[in-house]
Design a protein around this motif. Structure first.
Motif, mmCIF file in Angstrom:
data_model
loop_
_atom_site.group_PDB
_atom_site.id
_atom_site.type_symbol
_atom_site.label_atom_id
_atom_site.label_comp_id
_atom_site.label_asym_id
_atom_site.label_seq_id
_atom_site.Cartn_x
_atom_site.Cartn_y
_atom_site.Cartn_z
ATOM 1 N N ASP A 267 43.860 39.195 34.258
ATOM 2 C CA ASP A 267 45.271 38.794 34.902
ATOM 3 C C ASP A 267 45.404 39.744 36.218
ATOM 4 N N SER B 218 39.334 35.965 44.022
ATOM 5 C CA SER B 218 40.247 35.139 44.052
ATOM 6 C C SER B 218 39.865 33.645 43.980
ATOM 7 N N ASN C 235 39.095 33.124 40.361
ATOM 8 C CA ASN C 235 40.106 33.219 39.546
ATOM 9 C C ASN C 235 41.259 33.283 40.530
ATOM 10 N N ARG D 36 44.271 33.051 39.743
ATOM 11 C CA ARG D 36 45.531 33.377 39.108
ATOM 12 C C ARG D 36 45.444 34.961 39.018
ATOM 13 N N LEU E 241 53.434 39.174 38.844
ATOM 14 C CA LEU E 241 53.037 38.185 37.448
ATOM 15 C C LEU E 241 54.428 37.342 37.100
ATOM 16 N N ARG F 66 54.059 34.377 39.678
ATOM 17 C CA ARG F 66 53.034 33.414 39.245
ATOM 18 C C ARG F 66 53.139 32.610 38.076
ATOM 19 N N GLU F 67 53.784 33.375 37.119
ATOM 20 C CA GLU F 67 54.490 32.429 36.024
ATOM 21 C C GLU F 67 55.507 31.335 36.200
ATOM 22 N N SER G 288 54.405 30.029 41.551
ATOM 23 C CA SER G 288 53.321 29.710 42.344
ATOM 24 C C SER G 288 52.153 29.179 41.479
ATOM 25 N N ARG G 289 52.060 29.676 40.179
ATOM 26 C CA ARG G 289 50.905 29.435 39.354
ATOM 27 C C ARG G 289 49.416 30.251 39.773
ATOM 28 N N LYS G 290 49.810 30.953 40.832
ATOM 29 C CA LYS G 290 48.661 31.647 41.707
ATOM 30 C C LYS G 290 48.851 33.242 41.813
ATOM 31 N N GLY G 291 47.724 33.883 41.679
ATOM 32 C CA GLY G 291 47.842 35.323 42.080
ATOM 33 C C GLY G 291 48.100 35.613 43.622
ATOM 34 N N GLN G 292 47.910 37.081 43.654
ATOM 35 C CA GLN G 292 48.223 37.516 45.036
ATOM 36 C C GLN G 292 47.522 38.923 45.309
#
Length: 356
Positions: free
Chosen positions: A38, A60, A63, A65, A135, A138-139, A142-146
């Motif tokens: 995560d 990234s 992964n 996310r 987090l 993302r949840e 966006s459903r994506k990390g940064q």
């Protein structure tokens, strides 16, 4: 493996593994670990992980996310990014904090950095808030990390309170003023018989209650202050002359009182006050002990260790201490088999090669 005292407390509840990222195998292992992670936090030199092929740009892709957080003192970009020695002490000095801390030059004082790793702690707290924000984003969105960057020096710049107001309004620089406050009189740590006592009286109600308390023992001191026309208006009390006279008078009263005696007398008049406690006194302080903020853990590795507990009480998510900082690599034989399926033979081979 020897463990530093600071490490014991800062690494609580964390598993300890080793991984040599200067090796190609080490970097490949990190990529595998990051593929299902995560959050990744690193504080290598600016650009180092990118040069090794394990920066946010590369990880990234495998992964999307992943929330990748870089922490340091001045940042990964900007004119000073490649300067050596950008560590916690230099960060404290660079952000204006050290210049404004300590006694003034006229009192023989010099700029004084915090005895604690303040930039690391404030910067780390800022990083944690950024990670939690990412987090949630993302949840929920966006459903994506940064990528996140949080630095110690810039975190303290944020909390340099009215230093910015002073300089922004007329170009003046807030000077060091020791335990006194440039905007409030009385609001300082004052000497008493057995140590020091903090007294706060920033408005008229508290101001006159302080001197009423003092007057019960020393009416001459109360009259000296209360009858002074230059001290009757709250804004006039912050001049240097006023502060010198005020604290000289309060110290005269304090030399006949212990911390507890002075605190009891002031609290009887509802004046904010409290003794400056030594760490042994904090450990035995009834209030903190009652609330569980100082405790002892009987650790499987180190035996009984005194520690400060979590400052947060939460009804649904209470904090708990499972263990304190473990020796370097203590969890290699748990983490690598569990997350990557490595066998004992694999780990022995990687150890011989200097990868773990």
């Amino acid at each position: 493996e020897e463990i530093g005292m600071h490490f014991l407390h800062e690494m609580r509840n964390k598993q300890s593994i080793t991984l040599n990222l200067e090796t190609e195998k080490g970097r490949e292992i990190l990529k595998k670990l990051a593929a299902n992670a995560d959050v990744l936090i690193e504080n290598a030199a600016p650009g180092q992980f990118d040069a090794w092929g394990i920066g946010y740009r590369q990880l990234s892709k495998a992964n999307p996310r992943l929330i990748y957080c870089w922490v340091g003192q001045k940042g990964q970009w900007g004119p000073d990014k490649d300067r050596p020695g950008e560590l916690e002490p230099t960060a404290q000095c660079a952000c204006g904090f050290t210049h404004g801390t300590g006694f003034p030059k006229s009192f023989g004082g010099v700029p004084t950095r915090s005895g604690l790793w303040m930039c690391d702690h404030v910067g780390g707290t800022t990083a944690a808030m950024g990670i939690i924000t990412a987090l949630i984003y993302r949840e929920q969105t966006s459903r994506k990390g940064q990528f996140i960057e949080a630095t110690g020096a810039e975190a303290v710049i944020r909390i340099n309170d009215y230093n910015w107001a002073w300089y922004g309004m007329d170009g003046s620089i807030r000077p060091r003023y020791g335990n006194w406050d440039l905007a409030i009189n009385i609001y300082a740590v004052n000497p008493v018989v057995d140590g020091y006592l903090m007294v706060g009286g920033g408005h008229d109600r508290l101001w006159y209650r302080i001197w009423k308390t003092v007057g019960k023992d020393r009416p001459d001191i109360e009259e000296l202050i209360v009858l002074d026309k230059d001290l009757r208006v709250v804004t006039n009390r912050v001049s240097h002359y006023a502060q010198v006279k005020t604290y000289t008078a309060l110290c005269e009263w304090g030399k006949d009182n212990t911390r507890q005696e002075a605190e009891d007398k002031l609290l009887s008049e509802e004046v904010a006050s409290g003794g400056v406690l030594f760490i042994d006194e904090v450990a035995e302080y009834a209030h903190f002990k009652y609330r569980g903020h100082v405790n002892v853990i009987d650790d499987a590795l180190y035996g009984k260790v005194l520690y400060g507990t979590s400052p947060i009480f939460a009804e649904k998510t209470p904090a708990r201490l499972k263990w304190i900082g473990r020796p370097i690599g203590y969890d290699n034989r748990d983490v690598y088999p569990r997350l990557l399926g490595y066998t004992k033979k694999d780990l022995n081979s990687l150890s011989k090669e200097g990868v773990i």
